[in-house]
Design an enzyme around this catalytic site. Structure first.
Site, PDB file in Angstrom:
ATOM      1  N   TYR A 132     -27.783  17.111  18.439  1.00 32.27           N
ATOM      2  CA  TYR A 132     -27.700  16.387  17.130  1.00 32.27           C
ATOM      3  C   TYR A 132     -28.941  16.797  16.632  1.00 32.27           C
ATOM      4  O   TYR A 132     -30.092  16.521  16.098  1.00 32.27           O
ATOM      5  CB  TYR A 132     -27.569  14.566  16.702  1.00 32.27           C
ATOM      6  CG  TYR A 132     -27.438  13.997  16.183  1.00 32.27           C
ATOM      7  CD1 TYR A 132     -25.956  14.289  15.237  1.00 32.27           C
ATOM      8  CD2 TYR A 132     -28.188  13.274  15.216  1.00 32.27           C
ATOM      9  CE1 TYR A 132     -26.347  13.213  13.989  1.00 32.27           C
ATOM     10  CE2 TYR A 132     -28.185  12.395  14.408  1.00 32.27           C
ATOM     11  CZ  TYR A 132     -26.885  12.740  13.206  1.00 32.27           C
ATOM     12  OH  TYR A 132     -26.768  11.824  12.167  1.00 32.27           O
ATOM     13  N   LYS A 143     -20.027   6.060  16.474  1.00 31.11           N
ATOM     14  CA  LYS A 143     -18.917   7.030  16.151  1.00 31.11           C
ATOM     15  C   LYS A 143     -18.159   6.492  17.118  1.00 31.11           C
ATOM     16  O   LYS A 143     -17.446   5.178  16.699  1.00 31.11           O
ATOM     17  CB  LYS A 143     -19.670   8.409  17.460  1.00 31.11           C
ATOM     18  CG  LYS A 143     -21.186   8.940  16.645  1.00 31.11           C
ATOM     19  CD  LYS A 143     -21.385   9.036  14.788  1.00 31.11           C
ATOM     20  CE  LYS A 143     -22.819   9.671  14.472  1.00 31.11           C
ATOM     21  NZ  LYS A 143     -23.175   9.961  15.221  1.00 31.11           N
ATOM     22  N   ASP A 153     -28.085  11.145  26.039  1.00 29.65           N
ATOM     23  CA  ASP A 153     -26.634  10.608  24.432  1.00 29.65           C
ATOM     24  C   ASP A 153     -25.507  11.358  25.153  1.00 29.65           C
ATOM     25  O   ASP A 153     -25.318  11.773  25.418  1.00 29.65           O
ATOM     26  CB  ASP A 153     -27.755  11.939  23.250  1.00 29.65           C
ATOM     27  CG  ASP A 153     -26.345  11.327  22.288  1.00 29.65           C
ATOM     28  OD1 ASP A 153     -25.794  10.728  22.056  1.00 29.65           O
ATOM     29  OD2 ASP A 153     -27.163  11.507  20.987  1.00 29.65           O
ATOM     30  N   ARG A 158     -34.360 -11.536  15.470  1.00 31.75           N
ATOM     31  CA  ARG A 158     -35.193 -10.273  15.423  1.00 31.75           C
ATOM     32  C   ARG A 158     -35.167 -10.555  17.424  1.00 31.75           C
ATOM     33  O   ARG A 158     -35.128  -9.314  17.911  1.00 31.75           O
ATOM     34  CB  ARG A 158     -36.370 -10.053  14.865  1.00 31.75           C
ATOM     35  CG  ARG A 158     -37.402  -8.979  15.538  1.00 31.75           C
ATOM     36  CD  ARG A 158     -37.727  -7.999  14.264  1.00 31.75           C
ATOM     37  NE  ARG A 158     -39.190  -9.291  13.612  1.00 31.75           N
ATOM     38  CZ  ARG A 158     -39.802  -9.625  14.679  1.00 31.75           C
ATOM     39  NH1 ARG A 158     -39.834  -9.897  15.177  1.00 31.75           N
ATOM     40  NH2 ARG A 158     -40.550 -10.627  13.254  1.00 31.75           N
TER      41      ARG A 158
END
Ligand SMILES: *Cc1c(COP(=O)(O)O)cnc(C)c1O
Length: 390
Positions: free
Chosen positions: A111, A208, A183, A59
Site C-alpha cells: 500500500y 475496506k 497487513d 481515549r
C-alpha cells in the site's frame, strides 16, 4: 494486560459465519438491544473515590469501541484488539513500537500510504527499511540483518497480488527473534487468519472489507502477546488516534455481513477475472483465484478464499483514459472492499508515492488498472467493462 474481552472464550469456538453476525456480546446486556449502543460520551462518572465502572475517559476506553475491538480480535482468533481512526493510524502505532537503529523488512509491493509513512516519517527517526519480494523465502532470509526487528508483509500484495508464505516467513522470524507483522486488509479474517499461521501482529484498514460500505475510515491491530498488547495500549491511549463511538458502531454493523459480502464479491471476481483473461485488449490479469496465478497453491494452503481484488494490464496505455471515461456502473475512485465496485489507476492514485524505478520493477505501470469487485450483479459488471473496453 488482562483480556478486556470477557466473552471471548465463550464465542471463540463458533464458526466464522456466526462470529461475524453475533460479534462479541451479541446484544446489550442492560437493555437487550440487538444493535450495540453508541456510547457517545467523552467521560464517565465514577461511583466513588475507589470505584470505576471500568470506563474513565473515551481515549482510554469506550464501550462501543471495546465491542468492535473484541469482535475483530475474536475474528482473527487473537486475544487483544485495538481500534484506530484509520488504517494508517494503526500502521503508525505499530511503527512506534520500534527504536532508532531498528531495521524492518517490508514486502516491496505494498500500500502506497504505508510506504510513504515508512520513508517520509519513520526513516527520520532512524528506523531503516528494506523493500524486498517477500514471496521468496530465500530473499527474505538473506535480507535479515543483525538489527532486524520486524518483517512487515502484505499477502496478497497490493496491487500485484503476490502471495507470501506466512508459515514459512513466521518460522524465519521466530528463529531470528524478529516480529512478524501482517497487513490482513485484503483477505480479512473471514478468509485468512495470520495469527494462527505464526504472525505476531495483524493490521487492518477497517475502511475496506470490515466496514464494507465506503462510509467510514477505521483501522485495527490484533495481537496475542500480553506484553506487546500493553505497549500497543500505551501508544493508543497516549497518542489518541482512536476510533470514535459512531464509527465503531458502523464497523460493528458492517462486519455482520462480512461473510455474505465476501462470498458474493469473490464469486463475482472470479467470473470477471476469467472474462478479462479472454479480452483482446487485456495483456495480463492478476487475480489470486486463478489457478495460473503464481502463489495460487500457497494461498490455498493458508487461506480459504481469493478475495475480490483484481489487477490487470491493458495492451496499450492509451486505453486507460478511455476506459475510465466510459465506465458507467463501476466507479472510478480510490479505495476498495466496499459493496460498490471501484476501479483505480494505481500509478496515479494509491501508488503515486512509490518511486518510479520500484513501480516499474514491480509492474505497476501506466497500463495497470485495479478493480475492487463489489456485490452487484456480475453480468451487469461485465457488461459495463465490455462497453468501456471496446
Ligand atoms: C487502505 C489501506 C491501508 C490504509 O488504511 P486507511 O484506512 O486508508 O488509513 C493500509 N493497508 C492497506 C492494504 C490498505 O488497503
Amino acid at each position: 494486560m488482562k483480556n478486556k474481552c470477557k466473552n471471548i472464550d465463550n464465542v471463540k469456538k463458533r464458526s466464522i459465519d456466526t462470529k461475524v453476525v453475533h460479534g462479541n456480546k451479541s446484544f446489550d446486556e442492560k437493555t437487550g438491544a440487538i444493535s450495540f449502543p453508541i456510547y457517545q460520551s467523552a467521560t464517565f462518572r465514577h461511583p466513588s473515590l475507589t470505584e470505576t465502572t471500568g470506563y474513565d475517559y473515551s481515549r482510554l476506553q469506550n464501550p462501543t469501541r471495546e465491542e468492535v475491538e473484541c469482535i475483530v480480535a475474536n475474528l482473527e482468533n487473537g486475544k487483544h484488539g485495538f481500534a484506530f481512526s484509520s488504517g494508517m493510524a494503526a500502521v503508525s502505532t505499530v511503527l512506534t513500537l520500534f527504536n532508532s537503529h531498528d531495521h524492518i523488512i517490508v514486502s516491496e509491493d505494498l500500500y502506497g500510504g504505508t510506504y510513504r509513512a515508512f520513508e517520509e516519517i519513520y526513516r527520520k527517526y532512524g528506523i531503516t527499511f528494506s523493500y524486498i519480494d517477500t514471496s521468496s523465502l530465500k530473499n527474505t532470509e538473506e535480507a535479515i540483518q543483525e538489527n532486524t526487528a520486524a518483517i512487515f508483509v502484505e499477502t496478497p500484495s497490493n496491487p500485484m497480488m503476490r502471495i507470501t508464505d506466512i508459515r514459512g516467513i513466521s518460522h524465519l522470524a521466530r528463529n531470528k527473534n524478529v516480529m512478524l507483522i501482517v497487513d490482513n486488509t485484503f483477505l480479512t479474517p473471514y478468509s485468512q487468519r495470520p495469527l494462527e499461521l505464526g504472525a505476531d501482529v495483524i493490521i487492518h484498514s477497517g475502511t475496506k472489507y470490515l466496514g464494507g460500505h465506503n462510509d467510514t475510515l477505521a483501522g485495527f491491530i490484533v495481537a496475542n502477546n500480553d506484553e506487546l498488547a500493553d505497549k500497543i495500549k500505551l501508544i493508543q491511549k497516549t497518542e489518541g488516534a482512536v476510533l470514535s463511538p459512531f464509527d465503531s458502531w458502523l464497523v460493528i454493523r458492517g462486519i455482520k455481513t462480512l461473510g455474505i459480502r465476501l462470498e458474493r464479491q469473490q464469486s463475482n471476481a472470479l467470473k470477471i477475472a476469467k472474462w478479462l483473461e479472454n479480452h483482446h485488449n487485456v495483456e495480463q490479469v492478476y487475480y489470486i483465484g486463478l489457478e495460473s496465478h503464481p502463489g495460487y497453491e500457497i494461498n490455498r494452503s493458508q487461506s480459504t478464499g481469493s478475495g475480490a481484488m483484481i489487477s490487470f494490464s491493458v495492451k496499450d496505455s492509451s486505453l486507460v483514459d478511455s476506459i475510465l471515461k466510459k465506465i458507467k456502473l463501476i466507479i472510478y475512485a480510490e479505495s476498495l472492499g466496499g459493496v460498490e465496485s471501484l476501479i483505480t489507476y494505481p500509478v496515479m492514485q494509491t501508488h503515486a508515492a512509490i518511486p518510479v524505478e520500484i513501480r516499474d520493477k514491480l509492474g505497476v505501470t501506466d497500463k495497470l488498472l485495479r478493480l475492487s469487485v463489489g456485490i452487484e450483479n456480475v453480468e451487469d459488471l461485465i457488461e459495463d467493462l465490455k462497453q468501456a473496453m471496446e
